[in-house]
Design a protein around this motif. Structure first.
Motif, PDB file in Angstrom:
ATOM      1  N   VAL A 347     -16.678  43.115  -5.812  1.00 52.92           N
ATOM      2  CA  VAL A 347     -16.006  41.845  -5.545  1.00 52.92           C
ATOM      3  C   VAL A 347     -15.300  41.361  -6.802  1.00 52.92           C
ATOM      4  O   VAL A 347     -15.909  41.315  -7.874  1.00 52.92           O
ATOM      5  CB  VAL A 347     -17.039  40.767  -5.141  1.00 52.92           C
ATOM      6  CG1 VAL A 347     -16.336  39.459  -4.790  1.00 52.92           C
ATOM      7  CG2 VAL A 347     -17.906  41.260  -3.999  1.00 52.92           C
ATOM      8  N   VAL A 348     -14.017  41.006  -6.653  1.00 56.42           N
ATOM      9  CA  VAL A 348     -13.343  40.315  -7.751  1.00 56.42           C
ATOM     10  C   VAL A 348     -13.180  38.860  -7.354  1.00 56.42           C
ATOM     11  O   VAL A 348     -12.614  38.541  -6.297  1.00 56.42           O
ATOM     12  CB  VAL A 348     -11.980  40.957  -8.074  1.00 56.42           C
ATOM     13  CG1 VAL A 348     -11.182  40.049  -9.019  1.00 56.42           C
ATOM     14  CG2 VAL A 348     -12.180  42.324  -8.707  1.00 56.42           C
ATOM     15  N   LEU A 349     -13.726  38.005  -8.191  1.00 59.10           N
ATOM     16  CA  LEU A 349     -13.632  36.565  -7.970  1.00 59.10           C
ATOM     17  C   LEU A 349     -12.415  36.091  -8.753  1.00 59.10           C
ATOM     18  O   LEU A 349     -12.316  36.342  -9.956  1.00 59.10           O
ATOM     19  CB  LEU A 349     -14.917  35.931  -8.506  1.00 59.10           C
ATOM     20  CG  LEU A 349     -15.055  34.419  -8.514  1.00 59.10           C
ATOM     21  CD1 LEU A 349     -14.801  33.838  -7.130  1.00 59.10           C
ATOM     22  CD2 LEU A 349     -16.466  34.041  -8.967  1.00 59.10           C
ATOM     23  N   HIS A 350     -11.486  35.423  -8.072  1.00 60.84           N
ATOM     24  CA  HIS A 350     -10.261  35.048  -8.759  1.00 60.84           C
ATOM     25  C   HIS A 350     -10.528  34.154  -9.970  1.00 60.84           C
ATOM     26  O   HIS A 350     -11.204  33.153  -9.866  1.00 60.84           O
ATOM     27  CB  HIS A 350      -9.300  34.319  -7.804  1.00 60.84           C
ATOM     28  CG  HIS A 350      -8.027  33.935  -8.493  1.00 60.84           C
ATOM     29  ND1 HIS A 350      -7.005  34.845  -8.670  1.00 60.84           N
ATOM     30  CD2 HIS A 350      -7.626  32.793  -9.102  1.00 60.84           C
ATOM     31  CE1 HIS A 350      -6.024  34.266  -9.345  1.00 60.84           C
ATOM     32  NE2 HIS A 350      -6.381  33.024  -9.623  1.00 60.84           N
ATOM     33  N   CYS A 351     -10.022  34.566 -11.103  1.00 60.28           N
ATOM     34  CA  CYS A 351     -10.029  33.726 -12.301  1.00 60.28           C
ATOM     35  C   CYS A 351      -8.594  33.679 -12.788  1.00 60.28           C
ATOM     36  O   CYS A 351      -7.989  34.728 -13.017  1.00 60.28           O
ATOM     37  CB  CYS A 351     -10.909  34.330 -13.398  1.00 60.28           C
ATOM     38  SG  CYS A 351     -12.655  34.350 -12.981  1.00 60.28           S
ATOM     39  N   ALA A 352      -8.058  32.471 -12.908  1.00 57.94           N
ATOM     40  CA  ALA A 352      -6.639  32.353 -13.231  1.00 57.94           C
ATOM     41  C   ALA A 352      -6.395  32.642 -14.706  1.00 57.94           C
ATOM     42  O   ALA A 352      -7.215  32.314 -15.555  1.00 57.94           O
ATOM     43  CB  ALA A 352      -6.137  30.953 -12.890  1.00 57.94           C
ATOM     44  N   ALA A 353      -5.258  33.259 -14.952  1.00 52.92           N
ATOM     45  CA  ALA A 353      -4.905  33.596 -16.334  1.00 52.92           C
ATOM     46  C   ALA A 353      -4.770  32.339 -17.183  1.00 52.92           C
ATOM     47  O   ALA A 353      -5.091  32.350 -18.370  1.00 52.92           O
ATOM     48  CB  ALA A 353      -3.601  34.394 -16.354  1.00 52.92           C
ATOM     49  N   ASP A 354      -4.328  31.235 -16.564  1.00 56.58           N
ATOM     50  CA  ASP A 354      -4.091  30.019 -17.357  1.00 56.58           C
ATOM     51  C   ASP A 354      -5.321  29.116 -17.386  1.00 56.58           C
ATOM     52  O   ASP A 354      -5.271  28.001 -17.879  1.00 56.58           O
ATOM     53  CB  ASP A 354      -2.881  29.259 -16.813  1.00 56.58           C
ATOM     54  CG  ASP A 354      -3.102  28.819 -15.373  1.00 56.58           C
ATOM     55  OD1 ASP A 354      -4.222  29.018 -14.851  1.00 56.58           O
ATOM     56  OD2 ASP A 354      -2.153  28.276 -14.774  1.00 56.58           O
ATOM     57  N   GLY A 355      -6.421  29.577 -16.805  1.00 50.21           N
ATOM     58  CA  GLY A 355      -7.635  28.774 -16.829  1.00 50.21           C
ATOM     59  C   GLY A 355      -7.700  27.747 -15.716  1.00 50.21           C
ATOM     60  O   GLY A 355      -8.777  27.273 -15.368  1.00 50.21           O
ATOM     61  N   ALA A 356      -6.560  27.410 -15.109  1.00 47.21           N
ATOM     62  CA  ALA A 356      -6.558  26.512 -13.945  1.00 47.21           C
ATOM     63  C   ALA A 356      -6.744  27.369 -12.698  1.00 47.21           C
ATOM     64  O   ALA A 356      -6.897  28.576 -12.801  1.00 47.21           O
ATOM     65  CB  ALA A 356      -5.259  25.732 -13.895  1.00 47.21           C
ATOM     66  N   GLY A 357      -6.718  26.768 -11.526  1.00 45.24           N
ATOM     67  CA  GLY A 357      -7.032  27.528 -10.304  1.00 45.24           C
ATOM     68  C   GLY A 357      -5.964  28.523  -9.896  1.00 45.24           C
ATOM     69  O   GLY A 357      -6.261  29.615  -9.476  1.00 45.24           O
ATOM     70  N   GLY A 358      -4.691  28.116 -10.030  1.00 44.86           N
ATOM     71  CA  GLY A 358      -3.632  28.965  -9.498  1.00 44.86           C
ATOM     72  C   GLY A 358      -3.383  28.605  -8.046  1.00 44.86           C
ATOM     73  O   GLY A 358      -4.320  28.281  -7.315  1.00 44.86           O
ATOM     74  N   SER A 359      -2.101  28.652  -7.632  1.00 43.58           N
ATOM     75  CA  SER A 359      -1.768  28.277  -6.263  1.00 43.58           C
ATOM     76  C   SER A 359      -2.371  29.301  -5.304  1.00 43.58           C
ATOM     77  O   SER A 359      -2.665  30.434  -5.683  1.00 43.58           O
ATOM     78  CB  SER A 359      -0.251  28.240  -6.082  1.00 43.58           C
ATOM     79  OG  SER A 359       0.237  29.564  -6.026  1.00 43.58           O
ATOM     80  N   PHE A 360      -2.535  28.850  -4.065  1.00 41.12           N
ATOM     81  CA  PHE A 360      -3.037  29.724  -3.024  1.00 41.12           C
ATOM     82  C   PHE A 360      -2.182  30.988  -2.925  1.00 41.12           C
ATOM     83  O   PHE A 360      -2.681  32.103  -2.838  1.00 41.12           O
ATOM     84  CB  PHE A 360      -3.011  28.942  -1.712  1.00 41.12           C
ATOM     85  CG  PHE A 360      -3.650  29.665  -0.595  1.00 41.12           C
ATOM     86  CD1 PHE A 360      -5.024  29.839  -0.557  1.00 41.12           C
ATOM     87  CD2 PHE A 360      -2.879  30.185   0.420  1.00 41.12           C
ATOM     88  CE1 PHE A 360      -5.609  30.525   0.482  1.00 41.12           C
ATOM     89  CE2 PHE A 360      -3.454  30.871   1.466  1.00 41.12           C
ATOM     90  CZ  PHE A 360      -4.827  31.045   1.501  1.00 41.12           C
ATOM     91  N   LYS A 361      -0.866  30.761  -3.005  1.00 36.31           N
ATOM     92  CA  LYS A 361       0.055  31.890  -2.840  1.00 36.31           C
ATOM     93  C   LYS A 361      -0.114  32.917  -3.976  1.00 36.31           C
ATOM     94  O   LYS A 361      -0.156  34.128  -3.750  1.00 36.31           O
ATOM     95  CB  LYS A 361       1.495  31.356  -2.838  1.00 36.31           C
ATOM     96  CG  LYS A 361       2.464  32.294  -2.160  1.00 36.31           C
ATOM     97  CD  LYS A 361       3.831  31.648  -1.990  1.00 36.31           C
ATOM     98  CE  LYS A 361       4.888  32.700  -2.278  1.00 36.31           C
ATOM     99  NZ  LYS A 361       6.127  32.138  -2.751  1.00 36.31           N
ATOM    100  N   SER A 362      -0.211  32.394  -5.179  1.00 32.56           N
ATOM    101  CA  SER A 362      -0.320  33.342  -6.302  1.00 32.56           C
ATOM    102  C   SER A 362      -1.665  34.073  -6.253  1.00 32.56           C
ATOM    103  O   SER A 362      -1.755  35.251  -6.612  1.00 32.56           O
ATOM    104  CB  SER A 362      -0.142  32.616  -7.639  1.00 32.56           C
ATOM    105  OG  SER A 362      -1.290  31.853  -7.942  1.00 32.56           O
ATOM    106  N   GLN A 363      -2.700  33.398  -5.756  1.00 31.67           N
ATOM    107  CA  GLN A 363      -3.998  34.073  -5.637  1.00 31.67           C
ATOM    108  C   GLN A 363      -3.939  35.193  -4.591  1.00 31.67           C
ATOM    109  O   GLN A 363      -4.497  36.268  -4.786  1.00 31.67           O
ATOM    110  CB  GLN A 363      -5.092  33.067  -5.249  1.00 31.67           C
ATOM    111  CG  GLN A 363      -5.414  32.065  -6.349  1.00 31.67           C
ATOM    112  CD  GLN A 363      -6.724  31.322  -6.053  1.00 31.67           C
ATOM    113  OE1 GLN A 363      -7.702  31.908  -5.624  1.00 31.67           O
ATOM    114  NE2 GLN A 363      -6.730  30.015  -6.285  1.00 31.67           N
TER     115      GLN A 363
END
Ligand code: ATP
Ligand code: MG
Length: 430
Positions: A347-363
C-alpha cells in the motif's frame, strides 16, 4: 561504477530470488564476508602476476593505523580465509555460496564495470569430479529457470602444477622455434605467461598456435580420469558442452577442471560465469590440504541477457494507492493502510511532495502512475458515512469501476477482488 535504478529493480529481484532458490535446492549455504580484506590476502591467493593483482585492485593504506587494505576484486580468497579462520570444515566438507559487489580497476566498457556484482559458489573439501559436475549442473538449472537459452558451456582440464610445468617448457620451446611468427604481445608473454599466447586473436598466428603442444596431452592418468569423470556425469545428464583445449583461467590457483559459460549476445565480454577446481588454494593460505571447486558469475551480464530475452517486467509500485482529503480522512487512511498491509497487500499512502494534501485530481494522477490495481478514496463524504470508495484503476480489475464499501469491510472486499482477479487472469480461463 554505476547506479542500479528502481526501473531495473524487478529484474535484479527476479535474478536474486531465482539464484537463491536454485542454490538452496542443491544444499548450498550462504556466507557473507567483508568487502574489505587485507591486501596480502589477494596477492597471496590470486598470484602476484595476475591481471587483477598487477593492475586492477583498489588498494589503500588505512590512514588511522597503516593497514594495507583492498576492496575485494573477487570473493574466493575471502571465503577460503573465513573457512580457515572459523575452521568451517572441521566436521566435513561444506557447500557455500555468496553474493555481493566486487571491485576491479578495469578500463570501462560494455560488460565491464569497476564495481560489479557476482554470485558464486564454493564447495570446499570435495576431491571428486562429482562436485565439479554438480556445480555445472546447478548453473544449467539457473539458466533454465531464468529462461536463458543461449548460454553454452566450455570445459577443459588444466591438470596440476607439475603437468603444466612440463607443458610450459615444451610450449616455450615450440614458440621459440616459431619466433618469426610471434607478435609483440606474444614475445612479451613468451616467458612470463606463454599459456596466454594460445588465447591470441591475431589471425597471422592462428595456424601456428593451433599446432602448439596441447596441455591435455601432458595430463597423467589421474588427471585424465578426473576429467573423464566430470564429462561422464554431464553426458549422463544431457548437459551439452564443448571441450576447449585453450581455456585457461585468469587466477593462478586453478587446477584440473576449468569451465566457462559463454553467451554470443554480449559482444566481446561474453563470459557470464567462470569456475573450476582450486585444490592448492587452502594449502597456500596455510591450511591443511583441502580440495575445492567453485564458480563466480557476473550478475550485470546475466541481467543484460535477461533483459534481452524476457518480456519487459511489470513494474507496479504497489497493489493499492490510498487517496485522502482532510485531516480526519488522513488519520483513517493510516489505520486502513496498516490493516491492508496486515492482510499482505502493498500500500502506498499518498504523501504530498509539498507537505500539504494535494488536490484530489493530482492524487488520482499519482495513483494511476503507481501502477496500483486499486485506489482507495477517503474524502469528507466517505468519512462521514463510515465508508471508503474503491476505484479499479485497471479496466479489468473490477466489474463496476467504483464502489462504496463500509470502512470495516474494505480489507475483505479488496482481498476478495484481488483473488478473484487472479483467477480471472489464469491460463485455464483464457
Ligand atoms: P574476463 O575474462 O571477462 O576479464 P575474468 O576471468 O576476469 O573475466 P572472473 O574473475 O572469473 O572473470 O569473474 C567471473 C565473472 O564475473 C566473469 O565471467 C564475468 O561475468 C564477471 N566479471 C568479471 N569482471 C567483471 C567486470 N569488471 N564487470 C562486470 N562483470 C565482471
Ligand atoms: Mg578480468
Amino acid at each position: 561504477m554505476n547506479d542500479i535504478l528502481p526501473a531495473d529493480a524487478p529484474l535484479w529481484e527476479l535474478f536474486e530470488n531465482t539464484v537463491q532458490s536454485v542454490l538452496k535446492s542443491y544444499g548450498y549455504q550462504q556466507i557473507r564476508t567483508p568487502i574489505v580484506e587485507e591486501t596480502a590476502l589477494f596477492a597471496r591467493g590470486l598470484g602476484a602476476v595476475t591481471d587483477i593483482v598487477e593492475k586492477e585492485m583498489y588498494s589503500f593504506e588505512d590512514s588511522l593505523n597503516g593497514d594495507n587494505l583492498t576492496l575485494r576484486p573477487e570473493c574466493t580468497a575471502g571465503v577460503v580465509r573465513s573457512v580457515l579462520e572459523h575452521n568451517l570444515t572441521y566436521d566435513g566438507p561444506k557447500r557455500l555460496w555468496y553474493t555481493g559487489p566486487m571491485f576491479r580497476h578495469e578500463r570501462p566498457q560494455r560488460g565491464r564495470y569497476r564495481q560489479f556484482h557476482q554470485v558464486g559458489a564454493e564447495a570446499v573439501g570435495f576431491a571428486g569430479p562429482d562436485i565439479d559436475a554438480e556445480l555445472i549442473m546447478l548453473c544449467q538449472r539457473l539458466w533454465d529457470d531464468l529462461g536463458l537459452t543461449g548460454v553454452r558451456l566450455e570445459l577443459n582440464s588444466i591438470g596440476n602444477a607439475e603437468e603444466r610445468h612440463r607443458h610450459r617448457a615444451d610450449l616455450i620451446a615450440y614458440f621459440e622455434r616459431h619466433h618469426e611468427l610471434l607478435d609483440g604481445d606474444a614475445q612479451r608473454r613468451l616467458h612470463s605467461n606463454p599459456l596466454r599466447i594460445l588465447d591470441t586473436k591475431n589471425p597471422a598466428m592462428q595456424e601456428m598456435v593451433n599446432a602448439a603442444p596441447k596441455l591435455i596431452d601432458y595430463l597423467d592418468a589421474e588427471s585424465l580420469a578426473h576429467f573423464e569423470g566430470v564429462q561422464k556425469i554431464l553426458r549422463h545428464n544431457s548437459i551439452p558442452y564443448t571441450v576447449n583445449p585453450r581455456l585457461v583461467r585468469g587466477m593462478d590457483y586453478y587446477n584440473r577442471t576449468v569451465f566457462e559459460w559463454v553467451s554470443d549476445e554480449l559482444g566481446a565480454q561474453g563470459t557470464v560465469c567462470g569456475g573450476g577446481r582450486y585444490d592448492p588454494l587452502v594449502g597456500m593460505f596455510g591450511g591443511k590440504f583441502t580440495p575445492a571447486c567453485g564458480f563466480a558469475m557476473g550478475v550485470e551480464r546475466l541481467i543484460e541477457l535477461m533483459r534481452a530475452s524476457g518480456e519487459p517486467m511489470q513494474q507496479s509500485q504497489c497493489d493499492v494507492y490510498l487517496v485522502h482529503q482532510g485531516e480526519a480522512a488522513q488519520m483513517q487512511a493510516f489505520v486502513l493502510a496498516e490493516r491492508l498491509r496486515d492482510a499482505g497487500l502493498s500500500v502506498v499512502l499518498h504523501c504530498a511532495a509539498d507537505g500539504a494534501g494535494g488536490s484530489f485530481k493530482s492524487q488520482m494522477k499519482r495513483a494511476d502512475g503507481s501502477g496500483a490495481g486499486y485506489a482507495i478514496i477517503l474524502g469528507e463524504d466517505e468519512v462521514a458515512a463510515g465508508e471508503a470508495s474503491i476505484k479499479a484503476l485497471r479496466a479489468d480489475s473490477m466489474e463496476n469501476n467504483q464502489q462504496r464499501v463500509a470502512f470495516d469491510g474494505v480489507v475483505d472486499y479488496l482481498v476478495d477482488q484481488m483473488i478473484g482477479g487472479d483467477e480471472h487472469d489464469c491460463d485455464c480461463c483464457g
